[in-house]
Design a protein around this motif. Structure first.
Motif, PDB file in Angstrom:
ATOM      1  N   LEU A  76      18.324 -27.944   6.741  1.00 45.86           N
ATOM      2  CA  LEU A  76      17.346 -28.797   7.148  1.00 45.86           C
ATOM      3  C   LEU A  76      15.634 -28.777   5.815  1.00 45.86           C
ATOM      4  N   SER A  77      15.513 -27.559   5.665  1.00 45.06           N
ATOM      5  CA  SER A  77      14.604 -28.186   4.201  1.00 45.06           C
ATOM      6  C   SER A  77      15.188 -28.189   3.143  1.00 45.06           C
TER       7      SER A  77
ATOM      8  N   LEU B 166      16.597 -27.482  17.476  1.00 45.66           N
ATOM      9  CA  LEU B 166      17.789 -25.938  16.937  1.00 45.66           C
ATOM     10  C   LEU B 166      17.734 -24.866  17.533  1.00 45.66           C
TER      11      LEU B 166
ATOM     12  N   ALA C  12       8.122 -21.919   8.595  1.00 47.40           N
ATOM     13  CA  ALA C  12       9.235 -22.324   7.752  1.00 47.40           C
ATOM     14  C   ALA C  12       9.530 -23.008   6.464  1.00 47.40           C
ATOM     15  N   LEU C  13       9.313 -24.367   7.835  1.00 44.44           N
ATOM     16  CA  LEU C  13       9.110 -25.455   6.976  1.00 44.44           C
ATOM     17  C   LEU C  13       8.400 -26.522   6.860  1.00 44.44           C
TER      18      LEU C  13
ATOM     19  N   THR D 189       8.937 -28.548  17.579  1.00 42.07           N
ATOM     20  CA  THR D 189       9.212 -27.274  18.477  1.00 42.07           C
ATOM     21  C   THR D 189       8.580 -26.413  18.778  1.00 42.07           C
TER      22      THR D 189
ATOM     23  N   SER E 170       7.797 -19.113  14.179  1.00 38.94           N
ATOM     24  CA  SER E 170       8.720 -18.709  12.489  1.00 38.94           C
ATOM     25  C   SER E 170       9.134 -20.857  12.223  1.00 38.94           C
ATOM     26  N   GLU E 171      10.431 -20.964  12.997  1.00 35.58           N
ATOM     27  CA  GLU E 171      10.685 -22.255  12.476  1.00 35.58           C
ATOM     28  C   GLU E 171       9.287 -22.990  11.676  1.00 35.58           C
TER      29      GLU E 171
ATOM     30  N   ARG F  26      20.017 -20.629  13.607  1.00 33.60           N
ATOM     31  CA  ARG F  26      18.896 -21.759  12.774  1.00 33.60           C
ATOM     32  C   ARG F  26      18.654 -21.129  12.610  1.00 33.60           C
ATOM     33  N   ILE F  27      18.655 -20.289  11.000  1.00 38.42           N
ATOM     34  CA  ILE F  27      18.126 -20.173  10.416  1.00 38.42           C
ATOM     35  C   ILE F  27      18.797 -20.346   9.452  1.00 38.42           C
TER      36      ILE F  27
ATOM     37  N   GLN G 140      17.613 -23.900   9.546  1.00 35.77           N
ATOM     38  CA  GLN G 140      16.211 -24.145   8.726  1.00 35.77           C
ATOM     39  C   GLN G 140      16.925 -23.860   7.328  1.00 35.77           C
TER      40      GLN G 140
ATOM     41  N   TYR H 129       8.753 -33.199  12.849  1.00 35.44           N
ATOM     42  CA  TYR H 129       9.551 -31.887  13.516  1.00 35.44           C
ATOM     43  C   TYR H 129       9.330 -31.475  15.286  1.00 35.44           C
TER      44      TYR H 129
END
Length: 359
Positions: free
Chosen positions: A179-180, A164, A202-203, A194, A198-199, A172-173, A176, A192
Motif C-alpha cells: 500500500l505504501s 488488512l 507505518a502508513l 484502522t 502499527s498500521e 499484513r506487514i 502495508q 484509511y
C-alpha cells in the motif's frame, strides 16, 4: 497553500439522540495518506462512509475540490472504497471482478476494459490468476483483487475500511509495504480506517485519532507518539507511562506533581493545586540496579516480568503503590543488565521527556 482535495467542515452524524460523529473539521491535501484511528465505536468508519456518500451528514458539509458533495450519490463521487470484507463477486472470475467498476462507469469497450484490468492485475502481481474464481484465492490475493478493482478506476481519492484486518500478521506487514508503494507511485489520496496503531504509524502522513465521535488529535505519527494531546490519546497509543497527581509547584516551565509514586517533575505549565497527568515515553526510560536515591525524574520498583518480541523487550516494573511502569529496550541492552525477575531497579528519564498532558 493549495486548496485541499477533501474538506469536512463541522460534519456531524446523529441517529436520533445518539451522536456517531460530532463536528469534525478536517482538510485533506492531494496525495496525502490520512489514517482515521480509534477504538471500536469511535466514529471512524461512519466518517469514511460520509466521505463515500453512503451516509448523509446530519449537519456540516463535505467538499471535493471546494465543491459541496453532500447530495452527490456515491457512484458520482468517484471515490471507490476497499472494504474490510473485500466485497468481491463470487460469480465472477478475478479479471471480471476488476472490470466490474469500469463497466459500470461506461465509456470503454470490452477490449479496453480487459486491457485495463490486466494492467492492474499485473501491477499487483496476480495477472496469472485472471481466470480463477474468488473462492480459489487466499486472503492476500483477494485483497490484491479488491485493490486492483478500485485502482483500475484511477481515482483521485481511495477510501479503505480496515482492509488488512482479515489477514495473517505476516501478510499484513507485506500488504502495508504494498500500500505504501502504491501510494507513493500513484499520487492518489488515501483515506484509511484502522484500529491498529502499527498500521497507522507505518502508513500515514497524518493520523486522526477519534473517540466517541470526536477528533482527539490530528498530527504526524511521530508527533502523536511523542506529544499526545490528552490522557486519552496517551493511553490509547500506549507508548508512554501516564501518572496522575496534583501540582504542588510550578516554575520556569517545570511543574512538580504529588503522585501516588512520589513527587515527579514534568515540563509544561499548570497552576498550583490543579490536577494533572504527566506522560513518560517508555523508550526514554533508563534502567539500572536500585540503591541510589530517587528524585523528581526517577522511581524505584521490582521487575515483575518481561515481554520478548524479538529485537525489542518490554520490562514491567511494579512500584510501591502496586502500579506498574513499562520500559522498552533493545534486546542487547537488556542482556548487558542481566536482570532477573524480582530484582529491584531504578527507572530514570530526562526531564524534557516527561511532559504534562494538556487538560
Amino acid at each position: 497553500m493549495s486548496e485541499p482535495i477533501l474538506t469536512l467542515d463541522a460534519v456531524e452524524k446523529r441517529y436520533g439522540a445518539d451522536v456517531a460523529v460530532e463536528r469534525i473539521d478536517l482538510a485533506i491535501d492531494k496525495r496525502e495518506f490520512i489514517v482515521l484511528m480509534g477504538p471500536s465505536g469511535c466514529g471512524k468508519t461512519t466518517t469514511l462512509r460520509i466521505l463515500a456518500g453512503l451516509e448523509t451528514p446530519t449537519a456540516g458539509e463535505v467538499r471535493l475540490w471546494g465543491r459541496p458533495i453532500n447530495d452527490v450519490p456515491p457512484w458520482q463521487r468517484e471515490m471507490p472504497m476497499v472494504w474490510q470484507s473485500y466485497a468481491l463477486f463470487p460469480f465472477l472470475d478475478v479479471r471480471r471482478n476488476v472490470e466490474f467498476g469500469l463497466k459500470q462507469r461506461g465509456g470503454m469497450s470490452a477490449g479496453e476494459r480487459r486491457k485495463k484490468a490486466l494492467e492492474w492485475l499485473d501491477r499487483l502481481g496476480i495477472a496469472h490468476m485472471e481466470k480463477r474464481g474468488i473462492h480459489q484465492l487466499s486472503g492476500g490475493q483477494r485483497q490484491r483483487v479488491a485493490l486492483a478493482r478500485a485502482l483500475a478506476l484511477e481515482p483521485e481519492v481511495l477510501l479503505l475500511d480496515e482492509p488488512l484486518s482479515a489477514l495473517d500478521a505476516h501478510l499484513r506487514i507485506r500488504m502495508q509495504g504494498e500500500l505504501s508503494r502504491l501510494h507513493s507511485e500513484l499520487g492518489i489520496t488515501f483515506v484509511y480506517v484502522t484500529h491498529a496503531q502499527s498500521e497507522a504509524f507505518a502508513l500515514a502522513d497524518r493520523v486522526v485519532i477519534m473517540s466517541e465521535g470526536r477528533v482527539q488529535q490530528i498530527g504526524a505519527p511521530r508527533e502523536i507518539y511523542r506529544a499526545p494531546a490528552s490522557r486519552f490519546v496517551a493511553d490509547f497509543i500506549g507508548a508512554s507511562n501516564v501518572v496522575g497527581g496534583t501540582v504542588v509547584e510550578e516554575k520556569d516551565g517545570t511543574v512538580v506533581l504529588e503522585t501516588p509514586v512520589g513527587r515527579l517533575e514534568a515540563t509544561g505549565s499548570r497552576a498550583k493545586g490543579a490536577a494533572g497527568a504527566l506522560s513518560i515515553p517508555a523508550d526514554w526510560i533508563a534502567v539500572e540496579p536500585a540503591g541510589e536515591a530517587t528524585d523528581g525524574t526517577a522511581v524505584e520498583g521490582r521487575l515483575v516480568t518481561e515481554d520478548f518480541t524479538g529485537a525489542v523487550v518490554t520490562l514491567y516494573v511494579e512500584l510501591h503503590d502496586g502500579s506498574q511502569f513499562f520500559v522498552q529496550k533493545q534486546q542487547h541492552e537488556i542482556e548487558r543488565l542481566s536482570l532477573k525477575r524480582g530484582t529491584r531497579v531504578r527507572l530514570s528519564w530526562p526531564l524534557e521527556h516527561a511532559t504534562i498532558l494538556p487538560e
